[in-house]
Design an enzyme around this catalytic site. Structure first.
Site, PDB file in Angstrom:
ATOM      1  N   LYS A   1      14.852   4.454  -9.417  1.00 22.66           N
ATOM      2  CA  LYS A   1      16.270   4.128  -9.602  1.00 22.66           C
ATOM      3  C   LYS A   1      16.898   5.035 -10.661  1.00 22.66           C
ATOM      4  CE  LYS A   1      17.324  -0.261  -9.798  1.00 22.66           C
ATOM      5  NZ  LYS A   1      18.118  -0.626  -8.590  1.00 22.66           N
ATOM      6  N   ARG A  16      18.450  -3.504 -15.218  1.00 21.90           N
ATOM      7  CA  ARG A  16      17.676  -3.537 -13.971  1.00 21.90           C
ATOM      8  C   ARG A  16      16.350  -2.810 -14.144  1.00 21.90           C
ATOM      9  NH1 ARG A  16      21.459  -4.073  -9.337  1.00 21.90           N
ATOM     10  NH2 ARG A  16      23.596  -3.911 -10.086  1.00 21.90           N
ATOM     11  N   GLY A  28      13.322  -6.367  -4.913  1.00 21.87           N
ATOM     12  CA  GLY A  28      13.342  -7.787  -5.241  1.00 21.87           C
ATOM     13  C   GLY A  28      12.154  -8.296  -6.025  1.00 21.87           C
ATOM     14  N   MET A  42      10.962  -7.287  -9.077  1.00 28.70           N
ATOM     15  CA  MET A  42      11.119  -7.375 -10.545  1.00 28.70           C
ATOM     16  C   MET A  42      12.519  -7.883 -10.880  1.00 28.70           C
ATOM     17  SD  MET A  42       8.938  -4.098 -11.870  1.00 28.70           S
ATOM     18  CE  MET A  42       9.699  -2.952 -10.728  1.00 28.70           C
ATOM     19  N   ARG A  84      18.222   5.409  -2.679  1.00 27.30           N
ATOM     20  CA  ARG A  84      16.766   5.581  -2.607  1.00 27.30           C
ATOM     21  C   ARG A  84      16.401   5.791  -1.153  1.00 27.30           C
ATOM     22  NH1 ARG A  84      15.294  -0.711  -4.174  1.00 27.30           N
ATOM     23  NH2 ARG A  84      16.261  -1.689  -2.379  1.00 27.30           N
ATOM     24  N   HIS A  97      16.819 -10.180   1.310  1.00 28.00           N
ATOM     25  CA  HIS A  97      15.444 -10.003   0.852  1.00 28.00           C
ATOM     26  C   HIS A  97      14.461 -10.117   2.011  1.00 28.00           C
ATOM     27  CE1 HIS A  97      11.570 -11.643  -0.612  1.00 28.00           C
ATOM     28  NE2 HIS A  97      11.705 -10.687  -1.511  1.00 28.00           N
ATOM     29  N   SER A 105     -24.035  10.822  11.533  1.00 27.64           N
ATOM     30  CA  SER A 105     -22.836   9.987  11.516  1.00 27.64           C
ATOM     31  C   SER A 105     -22.977   9.049  10.327  1.00 27.64           C
ATOM     32  CB  SER A 105     -22.700   9.190  12.814  1.00 27.64           C
ATOM     33  OG  SER A 105     -21.528   8.404  12.778  1.00 27.64           O
ATOM     34  N   CYS A 160     -18.447   6.741  11.067  1.00 31.73           N
ATOM     35  CA  CYS A 160     -18.200   5.716  12.080  1.00 31.73           C
ATOM     36  C   CYS A 160     -18.052   4.321  11.487  1.00 31.73           C
ATOM     37  CB  CYS A 160     -19.289   5.721  13.151  1.00 31.73           C
ATOM     38  SG  CYS A 160     -20.940   5.336  12.524  1.00 31.73           S
ATOM     39  N   TYR A 192     -15.492  14.886  12.618  1.00 30.94           N
ATOM     40  CA  TYR A 192     -14.702  13.840  13.259  1.00 30.94           C
ATOM     41  C   TYR A 192     -14.777  12.550  12.455  1.00 30.94           C
ATOM     42  CZ  TYR A 192     -19.088  11.835  15.030  1.00 30.94           C
ATOM     43  OH  TYR A 192     -20.343  11.265  15.119  1.00 30.94           O
TER      44      TYR A 192
END
Length: 884
Positions: free
Chosen positions: A26, A96, A105, A107, A352, A468, A776, A843, A863
């Site tokens: 902010k 704020r 919402g 804090m 934001r 909210h 693997s 895996c 992978y």
């Protein structure tokens, strides 16, 4: 000397957007807007470093902070021609929070700070608007009383509700000046009754109380929950933003609102938002009043009669629209903007990057890239891989019958069915017991965050599209219907009524967050179609990623889903899962209970056709892609009946119950996860692995002949700790392959490798790679054996480790890169030193976790393999890892 305070406003700022870590999101964006020349009320930011200091020093402040704050307050006062604490010319401010990551919402905020009995009279006299002055004062007492003094908000709401009821008033805006003066007295009396002392009148005392409350709110329960759910580190802290107040509640030429530069639910490139005339910001987001749309187009689409901002305040709207375009172009992303109009003058209060659904995120990223505002690589990095989970689940079947109870606002898309609950704590408890629940509230508050996360969907009677409930639900990917005004919710009786029908706690409803419908009972669903923007972005991702993505699958349904989601093979086929079918379990039990090798082989001979048929189907579905089949892994006792099932199982098998119980006793182990399982079974009973090898080799011959293409088979031996174990079993597998080749007149191509799931195997990987063609990493077991703990039992205490910052995450969810990861790195290096072409994969469950996938890229695994529904997540995460 450390600088603790950074000013902004009047066309310039000491900070900038790039200073988000220090100023919070902010504060950094307020500074950036000021530098861009936008009309930002002047103010200053107390840095996140003060928050860190505050918690490290027993909730005290740096010695020089007070002087810096006083100097910054004086500078703000000069810009607006007022002085903080001056009863005759008072500067009023907002206080704020503002962490570096958006936590809407979670804090605390305090508005109208600086009002007291004397300054309120001054404001009334200056403005000629007594109603506005005392409305602002009662708001301040209520907010400060709740946030700073600990007097619950409900006390003030109850007083306000009683007053409106006694005077037959429907809305807060119906209360006149005399009413607000009376309510101010009642509010102050309630504070004194609760605390034993009067409401503070000194603005400087008020200010430091509010600063402490904002820093304190960094560690409140809802903020802690939000950070845990969104993986935001506790160490980041929050900044505090103190800003000159501007007022949207000064009459019909004043307003306040929230806007998104694109639709946060769908991603459509059109302004989206809401506003309220004669209101303050919390009225919009808290859902206390139902707001109106910003544009005429939105109003007409919703069938609304109240004028939009575009129609009601055309001059201010046109100015605002110019800033909207400027901010999106500057940040190159969809913006969430808060604004206020004070007596015809527009002020920009916040911007934001906006929270959005996965569907919207994809569309926005693809559109921005198509518009030339982002590169394809930047678009790929804009999407949170985990958010794709929202797109991979069913939606309501448009042809299904629906009994519509109510219609609200389509606040967060998707459909959900579940039992009605009215309490966030109960929603969390029931969800933990396996229930699907819909959380039903008049309106949600930040305290409901844990229940919202646990629920399948959220339904509120009040609140708009930027309330909210809506914002948090979209961020979580939860379907949400807000502002369903037809609902009458009775918390005491645990029920709601709508269209003359009553729905009680525990009854099932379905909500559609895409249409706003609330329906009785269950409604049929359809499977998602993964095309359009999803397909476009995934195509870009596939073009840049290096690692392949396979799926963990052993059933035809899972294999088909894996292919649909883009899997490039099967990385783990757990053959034991094929044994639990009712037809097969009896033969498995006969094999286990046999006293002789011959008896075991007879039972295995009956199982072989089942396994062979399963493998034929998997090979056909995977159409030449690699299929890694793991030989039997779990301990044998897992296939035997539980005590209460012994009599029935014995009858089915034609055995004496006594014999079955004796065999159960023989096979029982004190620690089965470290017992007679994996390759140890194959060494004790080679005939088990030989049957499985024959089944897969015969299946490969059949599948190749039926499809006319080669099968890519990888045989994986589990839980190897020593090269000798692998040598012993590979020799038998190779012997079976030769026998099948001779019998079928075929030539088999296959690889034999192992799972690395024991620390010893990782350390001796160089030796093991002399025999293994691939590794693997079975990270579930490797995590267990590295930490020396049981995954099934660790859930009881691992949350304590995470909450106390002893571990950054649950190591069974996100890979422990320092310990388990070090073993993987060692195994990869030593294995490839012996066999440079050694194929490496993972895996365990970590194969679908984006943070773990980043580590896999860093050690150059070939992978990752994960559950079918996480394949798209892994594809995108692998692309982002490659780009990073």
């Amino acid at each position: 000397m450390t600088k603790w305070v950074y000013g902004f406003g009047g066309g310039s700022a000491e900070g900038a957007a790039k200073m988000k870590d220090l100023l919070g999101g902010k504060g950094a964006n307020l500074a950036e807007m000021a530098n861009l020349g936008l009309p930002v009320p002047p103010g200053f930011t107390i840095t996140t470093e003060v928050c860190t200091y505050y918690y490290a020093n027993d909730r005290t402040y740096p010695a020089s902070l007070k002087a810096e704050v006083e100097a910054a307050l004086a500078a703000v006062g000069q810009k607006v021609g007022r002085k903080f604490g001056d009863p005759k010319n008072p500067l009023l401010v907002s206080v704020r929070s503002g962490g570096r990551a958006s936590m809407p919402g979670m804090m605390d905020t305090v508005l109208n700070l600086g009002l007291n009995d004397e300054t309120t009279r001054t404001v009334a006299r200056e403005t000629g608007n007594e109603r506005f002055a005392y409305d602002s004062y009662r708001r301040f007492i209520s907010m400060y009383g709740d946030v700073v003094l600990g007097v619950a908000h409900d006390h003030f709401e109850e007083i306000l509700g009683h007053y409106k009821e006694e005077n037959d008033l429907a809305l807060d805006t119906d209360i006149d000046a005399a009413g607000w003066i009376k309510l101010v007295d009642l509010f102050k009396a309630k504070v004194e009754e609760e605390l034993g002392k009067p409401f503070p009148q000194d603005p400087h005392v008020q200010l430091w109380g509010a600063i402490g409350a904002v820093f304190g709110s960094w560690q409140n329960a809802r903020a802690n929950t939000y950070r845990r759910l969104h993986n935001i580190p506790d160490s980041w802290g929050t900044a505090v933003n103190i800003q000159a107040m501007v007022f949207g509640n000064m009459g019909d030429d004043s307003a306040t609102g929230v806007a998104f530069t694109r639709n946060p639910s769908t991603g459509e490139a059109a302004l989206y938002g809401e506003f309220l005339v004669n209101a303050q910001g919390e009225d919009v987001v808290a859902g206390i009043r139902t707001p109106q749309p910003l544009t005429r187009r939105e109003r007409e689409a919703a069938g609304g009669k109240e004028l939009s901002l575009e129609e009601r305040m055309p001059k201010e709207f046109a100015e605002f629209l110019g800033y909207v375009h400027k901010l999106e172009a500057h940040y190159r992303d969809m913006q969430d903007i808060e604004f206020t109009v004070e007596k015809g003058r527009l002020w920009m209060l916040q911007t934001r990057n906006g929270k959005r659904t996965a569907k919207a995120a994809l569309k926005i990223a693809v559109d921005l890239a198509s518009e030339g505002k982002l590169t394809k690589e930047e678009a790929i990095k804009r999407i949170d891989p985990a958010s794709l989970d929202q797109l991979l689940h069913p939606t309501l079947d448009p042809k299904a019958h629906r009994t519509v109870l109510a219609t609200g606002l389509p606040a967060s898309p998707g459909a959900a069915t579940g039992e009605v609950v009215f309490d966030a704590g109960e929603a969390e408890r029931l969800a933990g017991e396996g229930h699907d629940v819909i959380l039903v509230r008049v309106e949600t508050s930040p305290e409901d965050i844990h229940g919202m996360h646990a629920a399948r969907g959220i339904l509120t009677a009040r609140g708009g599209m930027t309330s909210h409930a809506a914002v948090v639900a979209r961020g979580m990917g939860r379907p949400c219907v807000s502002g369903a005004g037809g609902l009458r919710i009775d918390y005491a009786k645990q029920l709601f009524t709508a269209t003359g029908q009553t729905v009680k706690k525990g009854e099932v409803v379905t909500i559609d967050g895409s249409t706003g419908q609330v329906m009785k009972g269950r409604v049929a669903m359809i499977q998602p179609e993964l095309s359009g923007d999803f397909a476009t972005l995934m195509g870009w991702a596939d073009a840049v990623r290096r690692m392949k993505v396979r799926a963990n699958a052993e059933t035809p349904a899972d294999a088909k889903h894996a292919r649909e989601f883009g899997a490039e093979g099967i990385g783990l086929c757990r053959t034991e899962h094929m044994f639990f079918d009712d037809e097969r379990i009896a033969e498995v039990r006969r094999m286990i209970l046999a006293d002789t090798k011959g008896g075991r082989e007879a039972a295995l001979a009956k199982l072989l056709p089942f396994q062979r048929a399963d493998f034929v189907e998997l090979f056909a579905i995977m159409a030449g892609l690699p299929v890694t089949i793991r030989l039997l892994d779990p301990p044998l006792h897992e296939f035997l009946p539980k005590e209460h099932e012994v009599e029935e199982a014995a009858a089915t098998l034609g055995l004496e119950p006594r014999k079955l119980r004796e065999r159960l006793d023989d096979l029982s182990e004190a620690n089965p996860m470290l017992g007679h399982r994996g390759c140890r079974l194959g060494i004790s009973f080679p005939e088990i692995y030989e049957m499985q090898a024959r089944a897969m080799f015969e299946a490969a011959v059949i599948a190749e002949r039926e499809a006319g293409r080669a099968v890519t088979l990888e045989v994986m031996i589990p839980l190897v700790a020593m090269k000798g174990e692998l040598d012993f079993l590979k020799s038998r597998i190779d012997a079976v392959a030769k026998a099948v080749e001779k019998e079928k007149g075929a030539k088999l191509a296959y690889l034999v490798g192992t799972m690395i799931e024991l620390p010893r195997a990782a350390l001796k990987a160089g030796e093991i790679a002399q025999t293994a063609a691939f590794f693997s990493f079975g990270t579930n077991d490797l995590t267990q054996t590295t930490f020396g703990l049981s995954r099934d039992d660790a859930t009881k205490f691992l949350p304590d480790y995470v909450s106390r910052a002893l571990l950054p995450n649950d190591p069974f969810v996100t890979l422990d890169t320092e310990g388990v990861g070090e073993l993987i790195r060692i195994a990869a290096e030593r294995g490839r030193k012996t066999r440079p072409a050694l194929k490496l994969g993972i895996c365990g469950e970590h194969g679908g976790d984006p943070a773990s996938i980043r580590f896999c890229e860093s050690v150059k695994l070939d992978y990752v393999s994960c559950s079918p529904f996480r394949v798209p997540i892994a594809r995108l995460a692998a692309a982002q890892a490659a780009l990073d």
